[in-house]
Design an enzyme around this catalytic site. Sequence first.
Site, PDB file in Angstrom:
ATOM      1  N   CYS A   1      54.298 -58.698 -18.365  1.00 26.62           N
ATOM      2  CA  CYS A   1      53.181 -57.496 -18.007  1.00 26.62           C
ATOM      3  C   CYS A   1      51.794 -57.442 -18.647  1.00 26.62           C
ATOM      4  CB  CYS A   1      53.562 -57.001 -16.952  1.00 26.62           C
ATOM      5  SG  CYS A   1      52.600 -55.879 -15.828  1.00 26.62           S
TER       6      CYS A   1
ATOM      7  N   HIS B   1      58.849 -58.668 -14.008  1.00 27.23           N
ATOM      8  CA  HIS B   1      59.368 -57.697 -14.847  1.00 27.23           C
ATOM      9  C   HIS B   1      60.763 -57.630 -14.667  1.00 27.23           C
ATOM     10  CE1 HIS B   1      56.340 -54.328 -16.484  1.00 27.23           C
ATOM     11  NE2 HIS B   1      55.829 -55.344 -15.239  1.00 27.23           N
TER      12      HIS B   1
END
Length: 467
Positions: free
Chosen positions: A329, A416
């Site tokens: 991310c 994630h």
Amino acid sequence: MALKTIMLMGCTSDAGKSFLTAALCRHYANLGYRVRPFKAQNMSNFAAVTRDGLEMGRAQYLQAIAARTLPDVRMNPVLLKPMADTQSAVIVMGKPDPEISLLPWFDRKPRLWGVVQEALHSLQEEAEILIIEGAGSPAEINLKKSDIVNMRVALEAQADVYLIADIDKGGAFAHLLGTWMCLDEEEQKRVKGFILNKFRGDKTLLREAPMWLEEKTGIPVVAIVDMLHHTLPEEDTLHYRAEPKFGLKNIALLCYPYASNLDEFDPLIHQSGINVVPLREVRDLEVFDALILPGSRNTAQSMRWLNDTGWTPHIQQFAASQKPILGICGGMQLLGQHILDPHHIESGDIEGLGLLALETTLSENKTTLQTSVQHEGKVLSGYEIHHGQTRSLGAKPWLPDGLGWQQGNTRGAYLHGLFENRLFVQEFLNILNVQAEVVDWKAKMEEELNAIAEQAINNSGWEEHLD
């Protein structure tokens, strides 16, 4: 209406509230009760995404799993995500609220208390047992007028309060007595017991101290919980420390300011054959076999920190060695060339590390959803939490649907939770030439939750005071 409402408060931060809340949730769930966790307001950059694409604190997400129920944003109606020393993004019922985020701290209560009340009472209506977690300490006199998470919640819920002290740090009896004395008379009446947490050694050495405390307050010490070693995720700070070890593959985990969701690397931390070393101070990376850049709640500030502290040339030198680098991310955005912030979502435009030919633009609309993708014939599941919209300037796709790119040995992904996938962990171990059995992380978490329920509740003397 709930048969029982219990609230855990601490004399200090890190007293063990989240851990014991999870233990209580699993204890009552194992007894067959319909259990729900609740924390009115959490401050953490460790966030989870529910099935309906809403954000909540990772601790309450885990507590819901402990309670054997689906995570629900009502369990954490207000989430504060720090972006600077005096600035936090405010997530209300799972969605960012930019307007409240701009308000001074003491002006937020009138806007948030109604949200907390509604979530609290709706959970009380559907639960047989409601387990509430406080925040920090209820004895913060300077914050009492703006309280929406501690004693104001206890009074609203008419909860039985248990006050926790971390005895491992010393001064536990003074902490308990002092905290109790800082409460108003009506608040003191809600306290049903004191808990000594993280105890080591011989309990007989406590001698008359618990009785002394009860004589002062009229409140008994109901549980002495041993220091328990477990692999459950931490709420908002990575306390884990390690140094490089000979004979293992050493993975550097870069812990810059505003690093987020560091708990997603727990499966790797506890994987045999691997040694994860969280790094905060600048050091030579030559001894490491791989480098991970985690997410960040303020990517531009994290990049400035890398530049200002001298980390940037070390990372670029590591990349030149052709050893694997993985960015998740915000970490992926840092590995790119450009980070653009036209709407001032974070803290302005900045150039990245230039290791992935990517350009990221921060959008006003935030992506939050659980995601599954196909990767080399297998399904990888995880979740997305990002403002960034990233496009390739030459980097090759690694994951489908614009979720990941690769350039040489450097990879980045918006997904994630990759390391909770056994197949991905196996792929990572193969890259590092590690021969080891991969743990089923979800099964391990179930074992841990059952173990802490037994040890923290049944073996501490607390159980007889709960029923």
